[in-house]
Design an enzyme around this catalytic site. Structure first.
Site, PDB file in Angstrom:
ATOM      1  N   LYS A  35       0.837  -1.203   0.000  1.00  0.00           N
ATOM      2  CA  LYS A  35       0.000   0.000   0.000  1.00  0.00           C
ATOM      3  C   LYS A  35       0.871   1.252   0.000  1.00  0.00           C
ATOM      4  O   LYS A  35       2.098   1.173   0.164  1.00  0.00           O
ATOM      5  CB  LYS A  35      -0.928  -0.001   1.223  1.00  0.00           C
ATOM      6  CG  LYS A  35      -0.197   0.018   2.559  1.00  0.00           C
ATOM      7  CD  LYS A  35      -1.184  -0.031   3.722  1.00  0.00           C
ATOM      8  CE  LYS A  35      -0.417  -0.010   5.049  1.00  0.00           C
ATOM      9  NZ  LYS A  35      -1.316   0.044   6.211  1.00  0.00           N
ATOM     10  N   TYR A 244      16.517  30.482   6.783  1.00  0.00           N
ATOM     11  CA  TYR A 244      15.404  31.225   7.377  1.00  0.00           C
ATOM     12  C   TYR A 244      15.581  31.381   8.892  1.00  0.00           C
ATOM     13  O   TYR A 244      15.985  30.450   9.582  1.00  0.00           O
ATOM     14  CB  TYR A 244      14.085  30.498   7.125  1.00  0.00           C
ATOM     15  CG  TYR A 244      13.532  30.648   5.737  1.00  0.00           C
ATOM     16  CD1 TYR A 244      13.224  31.902   5.217  1.00  0.00           C
ATOM     17  CD2 TYR A 244      13.286  29.537   4.946  1.00  0.00           C
ATOM     18  CE1 TYR A 244      12.692  32.038   3.940  1.00  0.00           C
ATOM     19  CE2 TYR A 244      12.755  29.664   3.673  1.00  0.00           C
ATOM     20  CZ  TYR A 244      12.467  30.911   3.176  1.00  0.00           C
ATOM     21  OH  TYR A 244      11.934  31.038   1.911  1.00  0.00           O
TER      22      TYR A 244
END
Length: 346
Positions: A35, A244
């Protein structure tokens, strides 16, 4: 050159499946859970490799995933859908010859009405309270459902990654009670359940994350390798900040490499302060914040700056990154970004 490279070792994947298969008796079938696009590694190629290793039954989460696996495997293999038969699924279940694991009386009725005679399985809730028929519903439906000939009756463990957790034994006893007298194959164990021992194996096991190199299968071989391309380097003097928020400030003359990857590629910001990359054998720490598309790395100690810095390798695996991010290896694997150029070897 500006695309990160995700390399998948199919031989290691097969070896992990075989190692998990060997932990149960010869008369216990080992399936394969593919999956979430094969846990992020590419369900078609992963499923093909596992079929070569010996898997004959596969599990996906949704019918659409099952269609992709069927297209890769062709006829013959059984593909089971954990999510069962949802509204509107009949056409794809029929087209791809999928086996829905029916989770409720409603789903049972829907499937039998829409696709009479089509294969199905049953999922029971043994205490996780997530998917599956609860004991009272199962008691009411059991005789009718068993007479219709399910392919499999299964449940799922909530705490299998904690071997001493009392929930494991509680669910085992609940499942045993619910399947007493059932003559079709039964399944309770995914990777963690396999490692709990023979009591949990029943007739079929469902190896998942352990095949892909993740815990709780500590003996797994690494399967995923990730290399991040260096697109620029710069000299940074003491006192200068990188990234940042000025969260990292150089304390020495430093050489900083900027690589093309970021949280848009599944590399979560929170893992940055504890995570290394590697230039050959030399560890090179991530510095500054991980941004959407870029990561900055201190390569000052590297003998030379390579074209790529390694993030997932034999020294640092998915569970190491998971620990750095405060999560689990499953999330790291399934978050691996669509922008990566996937290469298969083995």
């Amino acid at each position: 050159m500006t695309t990160s490279r995700l390399s998948i070792d199919l031989d290691a994947l097969k070896a992990n499946w075989r190692a998990l298969d060997a932990k149960s008796a010869a008369d216990v079938e080992s399936s394969a859970v593919v999956k979430a696009n094969g846990y992020g590694l590419g369900a078609p190629r992963v499923a093909q490799a596992l079929a070569e290793a010996g898997a004959r039954r596969f599990f996906v989460a949704a019918a659409e995933e099952g269609l992709a696996v069927r297209q890769a495997l062709g006829p013959g293999a059984q593909i089971c859908v954990f999510g069962g038969h949802g509204k509107g699924d009949a056409a794809i279940l029929e087209q791809a010859d999928l086996v829905p694991m029916l989770n409720s009386v409603e789903q049972y009725r829907r499937h039998r009405q829409a696709l009479p005679g089509a294969a199905f399985g049953i999922q029971l809730d043994s205490g996780m309270n997530r998917l599956g028929l609860e004991p009272a519903d199962w008691a009411a439906l059991r005789d009718e459902a068993l007479a219709a000939g399910p392919e499999l009756v299964m449940s799922h463990l909530a705490c299998a990654d904690e071997p001493d957790h009392p929930m494991n034994r509680q669910q085992l006893e609940a499942f045993r009670a619910m399947v007493a007298g059932v003559e079709v194959p039964c399944s309770l164990a995914a990777t963690g359940g396999i490692l709990l021992g023979a009591d949990y194996h029943f007739q079929l096991t469902r190896p998942g994350c352990g095949m892909y190199g993740g815990l709780p299968f500590a003996d797994a071989q690494p399967v995923a390798y990730l290399d991040l391309p260096v697109i620029q380097t710069r000299r940074v003097e003491p006192g200068e900040a990188v990234g940042y928020g000025n969260t990292w400030v150089a304390e020495r003359p430093s050489l900083i490499a900027t690589v093309a990857a970021g949280y848009a590629d599944g590399l979560h910001r929170i893992m940055g302060p504890k995570t290394l990359t590697y230039a050959g054998e030399t560890p090179c720490p991530i510095v500054g914040r991980i941004s959407m598309d870029l990561i900055t790395v201190d390569v000052t100690d590297a003998a030379e700056v390579p074209d790529y810095l390694s993030l997932l390798n034999d020294k640092q695996g998915v569970d190491d990154l998971a620990e750095n991010a405060g999560t689990i290896g499953y999330e790291i694997l399934t978050s691996l970004g669509a922008r990566y150029a996937r290469h298969y070897r083995g």
